[in-house]
Motif scaffolding. Structure first.
Motif, mmCIF file in Angstrom:
data_model
loop_
_atom_site.group_PDB
_atom_site.id
_atom_site.type_symbol
_atom_site.label_atom_id
_atom_site.label_comp_id
_atom_site.label_asym_id
_atom_site.label_seq_id
_atom_site.Cartn_x
_atom_site.Cartn_y
_atom_site.Cartn_z
ATOM 1 N N LEU A 53 35.352 51.380 50.922
ATOM 2 C CA LEU A 53 36.239 50.299 50.510
ATOM 3 C C LEU A 53 35.822 49.851 49.114
ATOM 4 O O LEU A 53 34.699 49.374 48.921
ATOM 5 N N VAL A 54 36.719 50.000 48.153
ATOM 6 C CA VAL A 54 36.354 49.853 46.743
ATOM 7 C C VAL A 54 37.259 48.842 46.049
ATOM 8 O O VAL A 54 38.493 48.921 46.149
ATOM 9 N N ASP A 55 36.652 47.884 45.347
ATOM 10 C CA ASP A 55 37.406 46.928 44.543
ATOM 11 C C ASP A 55 37.853 47.606 43.241
ATOM 12 O O ASP A 55 37.296 48.624 42.837
ATOM 13 N N ILE A 56 38.869 47.038 42.586
ATOM 14 C CA ILE A 56 39.352 47.599 41.332
ATOM 15 C C ILE A 56 38.465 47.219 40.158
ATOM 16 O O ILE A 56 37.971 48.067 39.417
ATOM 17 N N ARG A 57 38.247 45.930 39.980
ATOM 18 C CA ARG A 57 37.512 45.455 38.806
ATOM 19 C C ARG A 57 36.037 45.278 39.147
ATOM 20 O O ARG A 57 35.657 44.332 39.836
ATOM 21 N N MET A 58 35.220 46.216 38.653
ATOM 22 C CA MET A 58 33.776 46.177 38.872
ATOM 23 C C MET A 58 33.052 46.588 37.594
ATOM 24 O O MET A 58 33.613 47.320 36.776
ATOM 25 N N VAL A 82 39.530 53.714 50.175
ATOM 26 C CA VAL A 82 40.581 52.705 50.290
ATOM 27 C C VAL A 82 40.285 51.623 49.262
ATOM 28 O O VAL A 82 39.197 51.051 49.261
ATOM 29 N N VAL A 83 41.237 51.369 48.381
ATOM 30 C CA VAL A 83 41.070 50.328 47.381
ATOM 31 C C VAL A 83 41.448 48.984 48.005
ATOM 32 O O VAL A 83 42.518 48.842 48.601
ATOM 33 N N VAL A 84 40.559 48.002 47.881
ATOM 34 C CA VAL A 84 40.795 46.652 48.409
ATOM 35 C C VAL A 84 40.668 45.691 47.232
ATOM 36 O O VAL A 84 39.584 45.535 46.673
ATOM 37 N N THR A 85 41.769 45.046 46.855
ATOM 38 C CA THR A 85 41.769 44.295 45.614
ATOM 39 C C THR A 85 42.671 43.075 45.664
ATOM 40 O O THR A 85 43.543 42.970 46.549
ATOM 41 N N THR A 86 42.485 42.174 44.721
ATOM 42 C CA THR A 86 43.364 41.020 44.544
ATOM 43 C C THR A 86 44.560 41.390 43.691
ATOM 44 O O THR A 86 45.592 40.725 43.731
ATOM 45 N N PHE A 87 44.447 42.463 42.925
ATOM 46 C CA PHE A 87 45.430 42.807 41.904
ATOM 47 C C PHE A 87 46.338 43.945 42.378
ATOM 48 O O PHE A 87 45.861 45.038 42.685
ATOM 49 N N ASP A 88 47.659 43.686 42.406
ATOM 50 C CA ASP A 88 48.591 44.724 42.857
ATOM 51 C C ASP A 88 49.444 45.262 41.718
ATOM 52 O O ASP A 88 50.594 45.637 41.911
ATOM 53 N N LEU A 89 48.864 45.287 40.511
ATOM 54 C CA LEU A 89 49.599 45.828 39.373
ATOM 55 C C LEU A 89 49.944 47.291 39.611
ATOM 56 O O LEU A 89 49.140 48.050 40.160
ATOM 57 N N ASP A 90 51.130 47.687 39.174
ATOM 58 C CA ASP A 90 51.573 49.064 39.395
ATOM 59 C C ASP A 90 50.592 50.083 38.834
ATOM 60 O O ASP A 90 50.351 51.131 39.436
ATOM 61 N N GLU A 91 50.011 49.787 37.655
ATOM 62 C CA GLU A 91 49.087 50.752 37.054
ATOM 63 C C GLU A 91 47.872 50.970 37.946
ATOM 64 O O GLU A 91 47.321 52.075 38.009
ATOM 65 N N ILE A 105 44.926 48.165 49.690
ATOM 66 C CA ILE A 105 45.083 46.954 50.487
ATOM 67 C C ILE A 105 44.773 45.729 49.639
ATOM 68 O O ILE A 105 43.764 45.692 48.925
ATOM 69 N N LEU A 106 45.632 44.722 49.726
ATOM 70 C CA LEU A 106 45.376 43.467 49.039
ATOM 71 C C LEU A 106 44.436 42.606 49.875
ATOM 72 O O LEU A 106 44.506 42.613 51.107
ATOM 73 N N LYS A 107 43.577 41.853 49.197
ATOM 74 C CA LYS A 107 42.577 41.066 49.907
ATOM 75 C C LYS A 107 43.191 39.955 50.752
ATOM 76 O O LYS A 107 42.567 39.478 51.700
ATOM 77 N N ASP A 108 44.418 39.559 50.414
ATOM 78 C CA ASP A 108 45.072 38.515 51.208
ATOM 79 C C ASP A 108 45.959 39.077 52.306
ATOM 80 O O ASP A 108 46.729 38.346 52.940
ATOM 81 N N ALA A 109 45.853 40.390 52.557
ATOM 82 C CA ALA A 109 46.709 41.015 53.573
ATOM 83 C C ALA A 109 46.284 40.662 54.992
ATOM 84 O O ALA A 109 47.060 40.834 55.932
ATOM 85 N N GLY A 110 45.062 40.198 55.177
ATOM 86 C CA GLY A 110 44.598 39.800 56.494
ATOM 87 C C GLY A 110 43.649 40.799 57.119
ATOM 88 O O GLY A 110 43.670 41.996 56.792
ATOM 89 N N PRO A 111 42.800 40.328 58.030
ATOM 90 C CA PRO A 111 41.794 41.186 58.666
ATOM 91 C C PRO A 111 42.387 42.360 59.429
ATOM 92 O O PRO A 111 41.831 43.452 59.406
#
Length: 218
Positions: A53-58, A82-91, A105-111
């Motif tokens: 599970l990997v964040d985008i901005r690191m 699986v990318v798990v992030t706050t940012f859903d930019l198309d790029e 997956i967006l971080k606010d999508a739920g457990p």
């Protein structure tokens, strides 16, 4: 079987929250945490977790670079990312999927969706947050892009219902509740639909549905 997961996020609080969600499941174990992209790549290559599970901005390496290093074209024995992030930019979405990610997956999508994404990745499927899926597929439909795969056998009425639900961004659990069927039945329908349409995952099922007007804009 226990699913071994690596978490990569530069915020310790976020990693702690993800760990609590995942380790509340009897079949999931967090085997390592990384605070930056380079550390994530190193740990993943050494530990070979089932899902990363990997964040985008690191720092050092961002999530897209980590995804390419672990799952990109030409990588021998690629890992499931699986990318798990706050940012859903198309790029970010396109970059992650082109880089070999099997989920976004967006971080606010739920457990629930987070856990389902981990299990889907382990099973060889792909899962994208519903809001992201709908936006991308609407653009695909309006652009007239062809959907992947070729239908070899007609779908049953129940399979069409499942396809419509997938195209609207529903999770397996939501489909089961809406159609009053079990989760295992949903998964069985998904396997049958993939075989009939010649597609690899639910994202391509949804693309087929939009292209063939099985579902359209509300």
């Amino acid at each position: 079987m226990t699913i071994r997961v690596l978490l990569a996020d530069d915020q310790a609080m976020v990693r702690g929250g993800l760990r609590l969600i995942l380790e509340d499941q009897p079949d999931i174990e967090v085997v390592a945490e990384a605070a930056d992209g380079a550390e994530a790549v190193d740990l993943a290559r050494r530990l070979r977790p089932d899902v990363c599970l990997v964040d985008i901005r690191m720092p050092r390496l961002d999530g897209i670079e980590v995804t390419r290093a672990l799952a990109g074209p030409g990588v021998p024995d690629p890992l499931r990312v699986v990318v798990v992030t706050t940012f859903d930019l198309d790029e970010y979405v396109y970059g992650a999927l082109r880089g070999g990610a099997v989920g976004f997956i967006l971080k606010d999508a739920g457990p629930g969706l987070l856990v389902e994404a981990v299990r889907a990745a382990t099973a060889g499927d792909a899962l994208i947050s519903p809001s992201v899926t709908l936006r991308l597929l609407r653009r695909l439909a309006f652009a007239g892009a062809p959907a992947p795969g070729a239908q070899t056998r007609p779908l049953s009425e129940r399979e069409i219902e499942v396809v419509r639900a997938i195209a609207r961004g529903r999770t397996n659990q939501e489909i089961a509740a809406e159609l009053f069927i079990s989760l295992s039945t949903v998964k069985s329908h998904l396997s049958g639909i993939q075989a009939k349409l010649g597609v690899r995952n639910r994202v391509e099922i949804a693309a087929w549905a939009w292209e063939n007007r099985i579902v359209g804009p509300a």
